[in-house]
Motif scaffolding. Structure first.
Motif, PDB file in Angstrom:
ATOM      1  N   ASN A 195     -27.864  25.670 -34.888  1.00  0.00           N
ATOM      2  CA  ASN A 195     -26.499  26.204 -34.837  1.00  0.00           C
ATOM      3  C   ASN A 195     -26.444  27.680 -34.457  1.00  0.00           C
ATOM      4  O   ASN A 195     -25.382  28.291 -34.463  1.00  0.00           O
ATOM      5  CB  ASN A 195     -25.794  25.995 -36.186  1.00  0.00           C
ATOM      6  N   CYS A 196     -27.590  28.243 -34.118  1.00  0.00           N
ATOM      7  CA  CYS A 196     -27.640  29.665 -33.765  1.00  0.00           C
ATOM      8  C   CYS A 196     -28.792  29.847 -32.774  1.00  0.00           C
ATOM      9  O   CYS A 196     -29.952  29.618 -33.133  1.00  0.00           O
ATOM     10  CB  CYS A 196     -27.858  30.503 -35.018  1.00  0.00           C
ATOM     11  N   CYS A 197     -28.477  30.223 -31.545  1.00  0.00           N
ATOM     12  CA  CYS A 197     -29.504  30.258 -30.501  1.00  0.00           C
ATOM     13  C   CYS A 197     -29.422  31.544 -29.682  1.00  0.00           C
ATOM     14  O   CYS A 197     -28.347  32.106 -29.479  1.00  0.00           O
ATOM     15  CB  CYS A 197     -29.350  29.067 -29.561  1.00  0.00           C
ATOM     16  N   ALA A 198     -30.577  31.987 -29.202  1.00  0.00           N
ATOM     17  CA  ALA A 198     -30.639  33.182 -28.353  1.00  0.00           C
ATOM     18  C   ALA A 198     -31.877  33.097 -27.477  1.00  0.00           C
ATOM     19  O   ALA A 198     -32.844  32.404 -27.802  1.00  0.00           O
ATOM     20  CB  ALA A 198     -30.670  34.452 -29.200  1.00  0.00           C
ATOM     21  N   TRP A 199     -31.832  33.838 -26.381  1.00  0.00           N
ATOM     22  CA  TRP A 199     -32.938  33.856 -25.416  1.00  0.00           C
ATOM     23  C   TRP A 199     -33.139  35.289 -24.956  1.00  0.00           C
ATOM     24  O   TRP A 199     -32.178  35.983 -24.624  1.00  0.00           O
ATOM     25  CB  TRP A 199     -32.584  32.963 -24.224  1.00  0.00           C
ATOM     26  N   VAL A 250     -34.754  30.878 -31.332  1.00  0.00           N
ATOM     27  CA  VAL A 250     -34.821  32.053 -30.457  1.00  0.00           C
ATOM     28  C   VAL A 250     -35.987  31.863 -29.494  1.00  0.00           C
ATOM     29  O   VAL A 250     -37.112  31.588 -29.922  1.00  0.00           O
ATOM     30  CB  VAL A 250     -35.000  33.359 -31.262  1.00  0.00           C
ATOM     31  N   VAL A 251     -35.702  31.993 -28.207  1.00  0.00           N
ATOM     32  CA  VAL A 251     -36.750  31.905 -27.191  1.00  0.00           C
ATOM     33  C   VAL A 251     -37.222  33.312 -26.849  1.00  0.00           C
ATOM     34  O   VAL A 251     -36.414  34.181 -26.495  1.00  0.00           O
ATOM     35  CB  VAL A 251     -36.241  31.207 -25.914  1.00  0.00           C
ATOM     36  N   SER A 275     -35.948  26.867 -39.078  1.00  0.00           N
ATOM     37  CA  SER A 275     -35.735  27.650 -37.856  1.00  0.00           C
ATOM     38  C   SER A 275     -36.993  27.648 -36.997  1.00  0.00           C
ATOM     39  O   SER A 275     -38.110  27.444 -37.484  1.00  0.00           O
ATOM     40  CB  SER A 275     -35.340  29.081 -38.212  1.00  0.00           C
ATOM     41  N   ARG A 276     -36.799  27.888 -35.699  1.00  0.00           N
ATOM     42  CA  ARG A 276     -37.913  27.845 -34.756  1.00  0.00           C
ATOM     43  C   ARG A 276     -37.832  29.011 -33.770  1.00  0.00           C
ATOM     44  O   ARG A 276     -36.748  29.489 -33.417  1.00  0.00           O
ATOM     45  CB  ARG A 276     -37.904  26.540 -33.951  1.00  0.00           C
TER      46      ARG A 276
END
Length: 581
Positions: A195-199, A250-251, A275-276
């Motif tokens: 539900n929370c992503c960033a790159w 997070v990538v 989380s990953r």
């Protein structure tokens, strides 16, 4: 490579001769002679441009001719601007140059004012911001051979393990790590889970505060001004707070050093939310250092059949199950074999062939040229990238080299790029209806079609909004620029700016006159990047930069007034003032 500059100088001298003004009395004969000399130079360059890689003497001659062409253009433009300044009827010389005090036309001034004040952020987005995009990353449609490893990576991300884990992809450069990461990042099951992503692209020139700002910016609506005022500890604390109690992904793309991971890891909470972090790197040790309990996924090169299918898609422009004309298959498979299964090499050579006629003789010529470049390169992929650059028309060579001025992994605004290229004067109208801006956008599309640049973001009407350059291709641009004395990048305090530099990108501060050396370089473009943490006002002596066409001060700390002495730069056509307050 000098041909775009020479073509423009020849056109400018022709304009001078056409004008019926008394100021040309006494210099008309010299201008006519200069024009004839330049035409002869251009004829020489058509042959020399293909031979300069083989002969150092020719390379030096080309460099000297280019310098002479630029000097001639500078003399002509300065003369024309002075004539216009002294002429009461301002309409007489409008074809020669912009009126000295009218740097850009009205709509561009409005655009820059909006950008400067931050009134229209979504329209004029930062040209060199990190890869801060929405959840849906731009993804290459022609992906081949990643099906099984994609399934494995998605399964690893979705494992029932409440601890924070790091999943890593490792491989050599050009193998497709970022492409694979995008495919995983955009996978439907992944999007449902987190539900929370960033790159963020980390890159070799790691900037801790910049990375923290980039991630925070994707998680909330904090302004750039707020983020830039925050110290490192505050940024880490804010990111930790934003991710607290979230199931986040997070990538961290293109991580080169263990130290980069150590700095960022402090900001990622491990609070039992499954989380990953998805990490890509060329260095297996970096991946194992990030998570000793997680086995890195090694991305292998493509097999022969997958390589062939990718080649067909790129070289023929067909979709799935594309067939190859029988007379091209043998030479096509031989070209594919030379790529050693590297997707980047296959993609670039395919883009080169896509622009050629579908004739066996054309493909054989490329294969023979490849052998020539291979003898001078350290690897097959280097030979392919060098060959693809050599095959570019002169105007595209200029555009491609100009991209090398931007920092590694920059997401470059196409709108800004177009304004810069037009300001450089190399864009000619293709016909009476199409403007220079149209020609510049066509060149962006051509570079993308040849796979020399990667599309980062598209507009709603399917136009390229932003692009980036793969780091291996950027290395080619920098190497060629160095060979041809095209530009210089100032990225350490020890750098001394060459007196011959005409294009200068400042990636590191402080920057002042002591770095210029004993004489002022005849700069045409001066660009600043990644300098928002430099707390002092930058002072430039504009009387020393009278030949400047492009000045980009984005993110440079300034007062509320325009830089003192800016009116002295009469040839200036592009002035970037975004986020300078």
């Amino acid at each position: 490579m000098a041909d775009p500059a020479l073509s423009f100088v020849i056109e400018r001298t022709g304009d001078l001769l056409i004008q019926k003004i008394v100021f040309l009395e006494g210099v008309r004969r010299q201008v006519e002679r200069l024009q004839k000399d330049l035409v002869r130079m251009r004829c020489f360059l058509k042959d020399a441009d293909q031979r300069q890689d083989k002969d150092a003497r020719i390379r030096n001659w080309v460099s000297e001719i280019r310098a002479a062409a630029y000097d001639a253009e500078d003399v002509i433009e300065i003369f024309a601007s002075k004539v216009e300044f002294l002429t009461k009827d301002k309409g007489l010389v409008t074809k020669l140059t912009y009126y000295p005090l009218k740097i850009v036309n009205l709509y561009k001034i409005v655009w820059y004012k909006k950008s400067w004040r931050g009134d229209d952020y979504t329209w004029s987005r930062a040209a060199t911001a990190p890869a801060i995009l929405s959840f849906q990353r731009s993804e290459d449609k022609d992906i081949v051979g990643f099906e099984e490893i994609t399934k494995s990576l998605v399964a690893e991300l979705l494992k029932e393990d409440r601890n924070r884990r790091v999943v890593s992809i490792v491989s050599m450069g050009g193998a497709g790590k970022t492409t694979l990461a995008k495919k995983v990042y955009n996978h439907a099951h992944v999007r449902e889970r987190f539900n929370c992503c960033a790159w963020v692209c980390v890159s070799s020139s790691y900037d801790h505060k910049k990375m923290l700002r980039a991630i925070i910016k994707q998680l909330n609506e904090m302004s750039n001004e707020q983020l830039e005022k925050m110290e490192e500890e505050d940024l880490e604390g804010r990111l930790h707070q934003d991710l607290q109690d979230k199931c986040y992904l997070v990538v961290l793309d293109d991580v080169w050093k263990q130290e980069a991971w150590d700095c960022l890891a402090r900001a990622f909470p491990d609070v039992g939310t499954s989380s990953r972090l998805l990490l890509t790197s060329r260095d297996r040790d970096v991946a194992q250092h990030a998570d000793a309990y997680s086995h890195p996924y090694e991305l292998k090169t493509l097999g022969l059949e997958d390589s062939w299918q990718l080649f067909l898609r790129k070289a023929l422009g067909h979709g799935d199950n594309a067939g190859c004309p029988p007379d091209l298959e043998e030479v096509g498979r031989e070209i594919t074999g030379r790529c050693d299964g590297l997707p980047l090499a296959i993609t670039v050579i395919g883009g080169l062939l896509l622009a050629k006629k579908k004739l066996k003789s054309e493909w054989e010529k490329i294969l023979n040229n490849f052998s020539t470049y291979l003898s001078r390169s350290q690897s097959g992929v280097s030979a392919i990238l060098e060959l693809s650059y050599a095959d570019l028309p002169a105007n595209l060579k200029f555009c491609f080299l100009y991209l090398g001025l931007f920092p590694e992994d920059s997401v470059i605004s196409v709108r800004k790029l177009i304004h810069m290229w037009v300001a450089e004067g190399i864009m000619q109208k293709r016909d009476t209806e199409n403007l220079e801006e149209t020609a510049a956008y066509d060149d962006v599309e051509e570079l993308a079609s040849r796979n020399m640049v990667q599309v980062a973001e598209m507009t709603v009407d399917e136009r390229i909004k932003s692009c980036r350059v793969h780091d291996l291709l950027r290395e080619v641009a920098i190497r060629k620029a160095k060979d041809e004395n095209f530009f210089q990048i100032h990225d350490t305090r020890d750098d001394e700016i060459s007196a011959k530099s005409r294009y200068l990108a400042v990636h590191s501060l402080p920057w002042d006159k002591k770095y210029v050396g004993s004489s002022t370089p005849p700069l045409r473009s001066l660009l600043f990047f990644n300098v928002h943490d430099y707390r002092k006002n930058i002072s430039l002596n504009f009387k020393s930069f009278k030949k400047l066409r492009i000045l980009d001060l984005e993110n440079v700390k300034m007062s509320y007034n325009l830089p003192e002495g800016i009116g002295e730069v009469r040839l200036l056509r592009y002035l970037g003032l975004r986020r300078t307050l």
